[in-house]
Design an enzyme around this catalytic site. Structure first.
Site, short mmCIF file in Angstrom:
data_model
loop_
_atom_site.label_atom_id
_atom_site.label_comp_id
_atom_site.label_asym_id
_atom_site.label_seq_id
_atom_site.Cartn_x
_atom_site.Cartn_y
_atom_site.Cartn_z
N TRP A 139 0.83 -1.21 0.00
CA TRP A 139 0.00 0.00 0.00
C TRP A 139 0.86 1.26 0.00
O TRP A 139 0.60 2.21 -0.73
CB TRP A 139 -0.93 -0.01 1.22
CG TRP A 139 -1.86 1.17 1.28
CD1 TRP A 139 -3.12 1.26 0.75
CD2 TRP A 139 -1.59 2.44 1.90
NE1 TRP A 139 -3.65 2.51 1.01
CE2 TRP A 139 -2.73 3.25 1.71
CE3 TRP A 139 -0.50 2.97 2.60
CZ2 TRP A 139 -2.82 4.55 2.19
CZ3 TRP A 139 -0.57 4.28 3.07
CH2 TRP A 139 -1.73 5.04 2.87
N ASP A 158 -6.20 -2.62 -2.01
CA ASP A 158 -6.30 -2.88 -0.57
C ASP A 158 -6.51 -1.60 0.23
O ASP A 158 -6.49 -1.63 1.46
CB ASP A 158 -5.02 -3.58 -0.09
CG ASP A 158 -5.25 -4.31 1.23
OD1 ASP A 158 -6.40 -4.74 1.48
OD2 ASP A 158 -4.29 -4.44 2.01
N ASP A 159 -6.74 -0.48 -0.46
CA ASP A 159 -7.01 0.77 0.24
C ASP A 159 -8.43 0.76 0.78
O ASP A 159 -9.40 0.59 0.03
CB ASP A 159 -6.82 1.95 -0.72
CG ASP A 159 -7.05 3.28 -0.04
OD1 ASP A 159 -6.16 3.74 0.67
OD2 ASP A 159 -8.15 3.84 -0.21
N ALA A 160 -8.58 0.95 2.07
CA ALA A 160 -9.89 0.80 2.72
C ALA A 160 -10.91 1.81 2.19
O ALA A 160 -12.07 1.46 1.95
CB ALA A 160 -9.74 0.95 4.23
#
Length: 205
Positions: A139, A158-160
């Site tokens: 990330w 995978d960035d929230a």
């Protein structure tokens, strides 16, 4: 507006009506990367931003720079010579303070590739090269490639915040896996970075 951004907007709008609505709602892309920054600075800024808003990140970086009575970003040696408690007073968690010490040490010991070397590396090669360093995860590298290097085809799956936005817009009744998110956003290539920018800026209502 950058010609590349204009092409990206047209490409995204042509994917389907949903993407067209996203682009029209947000407006023209105003993304501004900072390729002039040294790799260690870009990586440290990326680590600082993890789980924080842009405003909170900027405030921490401002306090860090103020430690040295300059508006310029500190040198690797200045960061290495700054103890964890002082970094903590700027707003860094102990984990992040340790991480930026590791990056500064790597820069000080010429263990990070130069900007010239990075310009010749593919996204995957750069991911492999930087992920060998302690505290530097995928990330972080993706944020560095987006916000420092300005590479146009990065989708940080995978960035929230990004995952939340994609789920809300495309599949509000489903918990998307990373693989499903990557499949869903694959038509955005070769402008996945610009697609991510639009998703980050799309209103939450």
């Amino acid at each position: 507006m950058s010609p590349s951004y204009a092409k990206a907007e047209t490409h995204l709008k042509n994917i389907n009506p949903t993407w067209s609505k996203i682009v029209d709602t947000v407006g023209h892309c105003s993304f501004e990367p900072h390729p002039e920054r040294q790799p260690y600075e870009g990586l440290i800024r990326a680590i600082t931003s993890q789980k924080l808003s842009a405003a909170a990140t900027d405030a921490i970086i401002h306090r860090l720079c103020a430690l040295y009575h300059k508006h310029q970003f500190p040198t690797p040696k200045q960061i290495v010579d700054t103890d964890v408690e002082t970094l903590h007073s700027c707003g860094f968690s102990k984990l992040k303070a340790d991480a930026i010490h590791n990056i500064a040490n790597a820069a000080l010991n010429n263990q990070l590739p130069s900007n010239d070397e990075i310009c010749k590396m593919s996204n995957e090669d750069l991911l492999k090269a930087l992920s060998t360093h302690k505290s530097v995860k995928r990330w972080t590298i993706e944020m560095y490639m987006i916000f420092t290097l300005g590479r146009l085809n990065i989708m940080p799956a995978d960035d929230a915040t990004l995952r939340s936005s994609i789920t809300r817009i495309f599949h509000p009744d489903k918990n998307l896996s990373i693989e499903e998110l990557e499949t869903l956003t694959s038509p955005c290539a070769p402008y996945q970075t610009i697609a991510a920018w639009y998703l980050w800026h799309y209103p939450k209502h």
